[in-house]
Design a protein around this motif. Structure first.
Motif, PDB file in Angstrom:
ATOM      1  N   LEU A 218       0.823  -1.200   0.000  1.00 59.13           N
ATOM      2  CA  LEU A 218       0.000   0.000   0.000  1.00 59.13           C
ATOM      3  C   LEU A 218       0.865   1.261   0.000  1.00 59.13           C
ATOM      4  CD1 LEU A 218      -2.830   1.144   0.025  1.00 59.13           C
ATOM      5  CD2 LEU A 218      -2.858   0.954   2.517  1.00 59.13           C
ATOM      6  N   ILE A 219       1.993   1.217   0.661  1.00 62.74           N
ATOM      7  CA  ILE A 219       2.905   2.368   0.668  1.00 62.74           C
ATOM      8  C   ILE A 219       3.437   2.628  -0.732  1.00 62.74           C
ATOM      9  CG2 ILE A 219       5.149   3.180   1.496  1.00 62.74           C
ATOM     10  CD1 ILE A 219       4.532   1.837   4.157  1.00 62.74           C
ATOM     11  N   VAL A 220       3.734   1.562  -1.484  1.00 62.66           N
ATOM     12  CA  VAL A 220       4.179   1.730  -2.874  1.00 62.66           C
ATOM     13  C   VAL A 220       3.092   2.417  -3.697  1.00 62.66           C
ATOM     14  CG1 VAL A 220       4.771   0.492  -4.990  1.00 62.66           C
ATOM     15  CG2 VAL A 220       5.795  -0.203  -2.815  1.00 62.66           C
ATOM     16  N   ILE A 221       1.843   2.007  -3.496  1.00 58.76           N
ATOM     17  CA  ILE A 221       0.727   2.640  -4.207  1.00 58.76           C
ATOM     18  C   ILE A 221       0.609   4.113  -3.813  1.00 58.76           C
ATOM     19  CG2 ILE A 221      -1.777   2.615  -4.498  1.00 58.76           C
ATOM     20  CD1 ILE A 221      -1.714  -0.400  -4.169  1.00 58.76           C
ATOM     21  N   MET A 222       0.833   4.404  -2.543  1.00 56.50           N
ATOM     22  CA  MET A 222       0.802   5.805  -2.087  1.00 56.50           C
ATOM     23  C   MET A 222       1.895   6.633  -2.764  1.00 56.50           C
ATOM     24  SD  MET A 222       0.257   5.349   2.003  1.00 56.50           S
ATOM     25  CE  MET A 222      -1.156   4.506   2.704  1.00 56.50           C
ATOM     26  N   ILE A 223       3.093   6.079  -2.831  1.00 53.93           N
ATOM     27  CA  ILE A 223       4.203   6.795  -3.468  1.00 53.93           C
ATOM     28  C   ILE A 223       3.874   7.091  -4.930  1.00 53.93           C
ATOM     29  CG2 ILE A 223       6.614   6.602  -4.202  1.00 53.93           C
ATOM     30  CD1 ILE A 223       7.108   4.925  -1.669  1.00 53.93           C
ATOM     31  N   PHE A 224       3.326   6.096  -5.611  1.00 57.82           N
ATOM     32  CA  PHE A 224       2.958   6.308  -7.015  1.00 57.82           C
ATOM     33  C   PHE A 224       1.893   7.396  -7.153  1.00 57.82           C
ATOM     34  CE2 PHE A 224      -0.144   5.434 -10.354  1.00 57.82           C
ATOM     35  CZ  PHE A 224       0.653   5.578 -11.479  1.00 57.82           C
ATOM     36  N   THR A 225       0.890   7.374  -6.282  1.00 54.12           N
ATOM     37  CA  THR A 225      -0.192   8.355  -6.356  1.00 54.12           C
ATOM     38  C   THR A 225       0.328   9.766  -6.127  1.00 54.12           C
ATOM     39  OG1 THR A 225      -1.796   6.699  -5.598  1.00 54.12           O
ATOM     40  CG2 THR A 225      -2.426   9.016  -5.393  1.00 54.12           C
ATOM     41  N   ILE A 226       1.221   9.934  -5.156  1.00 59.28           N
ATOM     42  CA  ILE A 226       1.803  11.255  -4.892  1.00 59.28           C
ATOM     43  C   ILE A 226       2.573  11.748  -6.112  1.00 59.28           C
ATOM     44  CG2 ILE A 226       3.481  12.495  -3.473  1.00 59.28           C
ATOM     45  CD1 ILE A 226       2.669  10.626  -1.160  1.00 59.28           C
ATOM     46  N   TRP A 227       3.384  10.850  -6.674  1.00 60.66           N
ATOM     47  CA  TRP A 227       4.152  11.208  -7.874  1.00 60.66           C
ATOM     48  C   TRP A 227       3.228  11.576  -9.021  1.00 60.66           C
ATOM     49  CZ3 TRP A 227       4.038   8.520 -12.569  1.00 60.66           C
ATOM     50  CH2 TRP A 227       4.993   8.918 -13.513  1.00 60.66           C
ATOM     51  N   ASN A 228       2.133  10.856  -9.161  1.00 65.87           N
ATOM     52  CA  ASN A 228       1.228  11.051 -10.291  1.00 65.87           C
ATOM     53  C   ASN A 228       0.359  12.289 -10.150  1.00 65.87           C
ATOM     54  OD1 ASN A 228      -1.781  10.085 -11.465  1.00 65.87           O
ATOM     55  ND2 ASN A 228      -0.050   9.745 -12.833  1.00 65.87           N
ATOM     56  N   SER A 229       0.073  12.715  -8.920  1.00 68.96           N
ATOM     57  CA  SER A 229      -0.921  13.768  -8.711  1.00 68.96           C
ATOM     58  C   SER A 229      -0.338  15.156  -8.491  1.00 68.96           C
ATOM     59  CB  SER A 229      -1.810  13.418  -7.516  1.00 68.96           C
ATOM     60  OG  SER A 229      -1.053  13.366  -6.324  1.00 68.96           O
ATOM     61  N   ILE A 230       0.954  15.253  -8.186  1.00 67.94           N
ATOM     62  CA  ILE A 230       1.479  16.570  -7.820  1.00 67.94           C
ATOM     63  C   ILE A 230       1.464  17.546  -9.004  1.00 67.94           C
ATOM     64  CG2 ILE A 230       2.912  15.729  -5.925  1.00 67.94           C
ATOM     65  CD1 ILE A 230       5.316  15.853  -7.775  1.00 67.94           C
ATOM     66  N   GLY A 231       1.488  17.049 -10.238  1.00 72.76           N
ATOM     67  CA  GLY A 231       1.469  17.943 -11.393  1.00 72.76           C
ATOM     68  C   GLY A 231       0.213  18.799 -11.423  1.00 72.76           C
ATOM     69  N   PHE A 232      -0.942  18.174 -11.197  1.00 68.53           N
ATOM     70  CA  PHE A 232      -2.201  18.917 -11.169  1.00 68.53           C
ATOM     71  C   PHE A 232      -2.209  19.916 -10.019  1.00 68.53           C
ATOM     72  CE2 PHE A 232      -6.525  19.291  -9.426  1.00 68.53           C
ATOM     73  CZ  PHE A 232      -7.170  19.839 -10.513  1.00 68.53           C
ATOM     74  N   ASN A 233      -1.776  19.482  -8.839  1.00 67.94           N
ATOM     75  CA  ASN A 233      -1.755  20.380  -7.679  1.00 67.94           C
ATOM     76  C   ASN A 233      -0.846  21.580  -7.916  1.00 67.94           C
ATOM     77  OD1 ASN A 233      -3.324  18.381  -6.594  1.00 67.94           O
ATOM     78  ND2 ASN A 233      -1.821  17.665  -5.122  1.00 67.94           N
ATOM     79  N   ILE A 234       0.301  21.339  -8.551  1.00 67.49           N
ATOM     80  CA  ILE A 234       1.242  22.428  -8.818  1.00 67.49           C
ATOM     81  C   ILE A 234       0.616  23.477  -9.719  1.00 67.49           C
ATOM     82  CG2 ILE A 234       3.396  22.979 -10.028  1.00 67.49           C
ATOM     83  CD1 ILE A 234       4.535  20.341  -8.946  1.00 67.49           C
ATOM     84  N   VAL A 235      -0.106  23.036 -10.751  1.00 62.04           N
ATOM     85  CA  VAL A 235      -0.753  23.977 -11.667  1.00 62.04           C
ATOM     86  C   VAL A 235      -1.764  24.842 -10.914  1.00 62.04           C
ATOM     87  CG1 VAL A 235      -2.330  24.146 -13.634  1.00 62.04           C
ATOM     88  CG2 VAL A 235      -0.403  22.580 -13.724  1.00 62.04           C
ATOM     89  N   ILE A 236      -2.537  24.244 -10.027  1.00 58.08           N
ATOM     90  CA  ILE A 236      -3.525  25.004  -9.252  1.00 58.08           C
ATOM     91  C   ILE A 236      -2.824  26.011  -8.348  1.00 58.08           C
ATOM     92  CG2 ILE A 236      -5.359  24.843  -7.547  1.00 58.08           C
ATOM     93  CD1 ILE A 236      -6.138  23.775 -10.268  1.00 58.08           C
ATOM     94  N   PHE A 237      -1.744  25.582  -7.680  1.00 56.30           N
ATOM     95  CA  PHE A 237      -1.018  26.495  -6.792  1.00 56.30           C
ATOM     96  C   PHE A 237      -0.363  27.630  -7.576  1.00 56.30           C
ATOM     97  CE2 PHE A 237      -0.750  23.060  -3.428  1.00 56.30           C
ATOM     98  CZ  PHE A 237      -1.522  23.758  -2.523  1.00 56.30           C
ATOM     99  N   LEU A 238       0.189  27.314  -8.737  1.00 53.49           N
ATOM    100  CA  LEU A 238       0.805  28.368  -9.560  1.00 53.49           C
ATOM    101  C   LEU A 238      -0.223  29.406  -9.998  1.00 53.49           C
ATOM    102  CD1 LEU A 238       3.259  26.303 -11.801  1.00 53.49           C
ATOM    103  CD2 LEU A 238       3.866  27.961 -10.036  1.00 53.49           C
ATOM    104  N   ALA A 239      -1.432  28.941 -10.320  1.00 51.40           N
ATOM    105  CA  ALA A 239      -2.493  29.888 -10.679  1.00 51.40           C
ATOM    106  C   ALA A 239      -2.836  30.787  -9.492  1.00 51.40           C
ATOM    107  CB  ALA A 239      -3.737  29.128 -11.140  1.00 51.40           C
ATOM    108  N   GLY A 240      -2.857  30.216  -8.298  1.00 53.66           N
ATOM    109  CA  GLY A 240      -3.137  31.013  -7.116  1.00 53.66           C
ATOM    110  C   GLY A 240      -2.020  31.985  -6.788  1.00 53.66           C
ATOM    111  N   LEU A 241      -0.795  31.548  -6.929  1.00 53.48           N
ATOM    112  CA  LEU A 241       0.341  32.426  -6.651  1.00 53.48           C
ATOM    113  C   LEU A 241       0.377  33.609  -7.615  1.00 53.48           C
ATOM    114  CD1 LEU A 241       3.078  29.721  -5.956  1.00 53.48           C
ATOM    115  CD2 LEU A 241       2.213  31.394  -4.308  1.00 53.48           C
ATOM    116  N   GLY A 242      -0.065  33.390  -8.831  1.00 56.75           N
ATOM    117  CA  GLY A 242      -0.088  34.475  -9.798  1.00 56.75           C
ATOM    118  C   GLY A 242      -1.098  35.560  -9.468  1.00 56.75           C
ATOM    119  N   ASN A 243      -2.073  35.240  -8.608  1.00 48.35           N
ATOM    120  CA  ASN A 243      -3.089  36.218  -8.231  1.00 48.35           C
ATOM    121  C   ASN A 243      -2.776  36.936  -6.920  1.00 48.35           C
ATOM    122  OD1 ASN A 243      -4.769  35.718 -10.466  1.00 48.35           O
ATOM    123  ND2 ASN A 243      -5.686  33.951  -9.457  1.00 48.35           N
TER     124      ASN A 243
END
Length: 357
Positions: A218-243
């Motif tokens: 399950l920890i391996v699955i968690m590591i994969f999910t974190i790696w896979n999902s941070i791209g979307f989160n980064i885009v949202i945060f960058l949009a917020g930082l720009g405002n």
């Protein structure tokens, strides 16, 4: 209104034409409303057909003993089975134990807790770094976003080979540092149980082993999910930082605020709408996660059910065992859980959100 009535009294002709104008206005508004409904009707029909009708029909199926065809109407029988047998049950020898649904729900909770906070924190710090105007930031932004647009199934298969017990890169790295190999996706022992054993203790027989925390699989699955999902989160945060207004940073720096203070008292409060959005989306995504669990466990949820998420359990009940009515009932329970968690977040989380005006 008073002046209008006086004007009508002084001008009888105008008083006679007033009802006709009202009638024309009423007809015009009614026509505009009908035109608006006509434009919205196709979208409403699609919404009802593909969203609300499946929900209502799934609720109806959950009241039946339904294989691949309806067999018998049993009312709340499937729900009684869920809450009296498959959620938790009392073993004559070991006492209260988790049933298959209880274990799947606990696995899903471990997964949500182990992925949502780390993914949001890592994404925030990466986005904060990328937002600074430095050379090569455009390329770095693209690199961090690539995992999100990569096929989840293909990437999961690659990760599965990385953690292969015989030829995986992960075990190769452990051997390089003189550490023992691990079974990773084949190890059924929870981390908590391993820690108790490592310190010379024994896990209590009366305590369900599932409460010992996630397994390595399950920890391996968690590591994969974190790696896979941070791209979307980064885009949202960058949009917020720009405002975020630059003059707020300048004013804070004049007052002697350092980077940590700027982040805590300026950036985070103004990014609270993004944090709120990402938390809601991540919680819903965690409780609906299926592809990753299916690929890593081969659709079996192993070892010993330690990677059997609730959506995967529903899938196996439906397609493997043919228990359509029971699977629909479990789906309704999952829907209720997700709806309740979302409502709780809106009820208590939105109060801490600072919207810019």
């Amino acid at each position: 209104m008073l002046f209008r009535n006086i004007a009508l009294e002084l001008n009888p002709a105008k008083r006679k034409t007033e009802p006709k104008k009202r009638l024309r206005t009423s007809k015009l508004k009614r026509r505009q409303a009908l035109i608006g409904i006509a434009y919205a009707l196709p979208a409403l029909l699609l919404l009802v057909l593909f969203r609300y009708w499946p929900l209502l029909f799934g609720t109806w199926i959950s009241l039946w003993k339904w294989g691949f065809v309806p067999e018998q109407f049993i009312g709340l029988g499937n729900y009684v089975r869920i809450f009296t047998e498959d959620l938790i049950y009392k073993d004559p020898t070991f006492g209260w134990q988790l049933g298959p649904i209880g274990q799947s729900l606990l696995v899903t909770l471990y997964y949500a807790i182990g992925t949502i906070p780390p993914a949001i924190m890592i994404s925030f710090f990466i986005a904060y770094y990328l937002f600074q105007q430095r050379k090569g930031m455009g390329a770095l932004r693209t690199i961090f976003f690539l995992p999100y647009i990569t096929s989840q199934v293909a990437a999961a298969l690659v990760f599965k080979w990385i953690f292969h017990p015989s030829v995986g890169v992960a075990n190769g790295a452990l051997e390089r540092f003189g550490l023992p190999k691990q079974e990773w996706l084949g190890d059924p022992d929870p981390v908590g149980m391993k820690l108790v054993t490592a310190f010379g203790g024994t896990w209590p027989e009366w305590l369900p082993a599932q409460l010992g925390g996630p397994t390595y699989a399950l920890i391996v699955i968690m590591i994969f999910t974190i790696w896979n999902s941070i791209g979307f989160n980064i885009v949202i945060f960058l949009a917020g930082l720009g405002n975020v207004p630059a003059d707020l940073y300048e004013a804070a720096k004049i007052d002697g605020a350092r980077t940590v203070h700027l982040m805590r008292h300026v950036t985070l409060p103004l990014l609270s709408p993004m944090l709120f959005l990402l938390t809601i989306v991540s919680v819903i995504g965690a409780f609906e996660s299926f592809n990753t669990f299916y690929v890593f466990s081969g659709g079996e949820g192993g070892p010993l059910g330690t990677t059997m998420s609730l959506p995967l359990y529903i899938f196996r009940s439906f397609y493997v065992y043919g228990q359509v009515g029971y699977a629909a009932a479990v789906s309704m329970v999952l829907f209720t859980i997700v709806l309740t968690l979302t409502w709780i977040q809106y009820r208590f989380g939105e109060k801490k959100v600072h919207y810019q005006h």
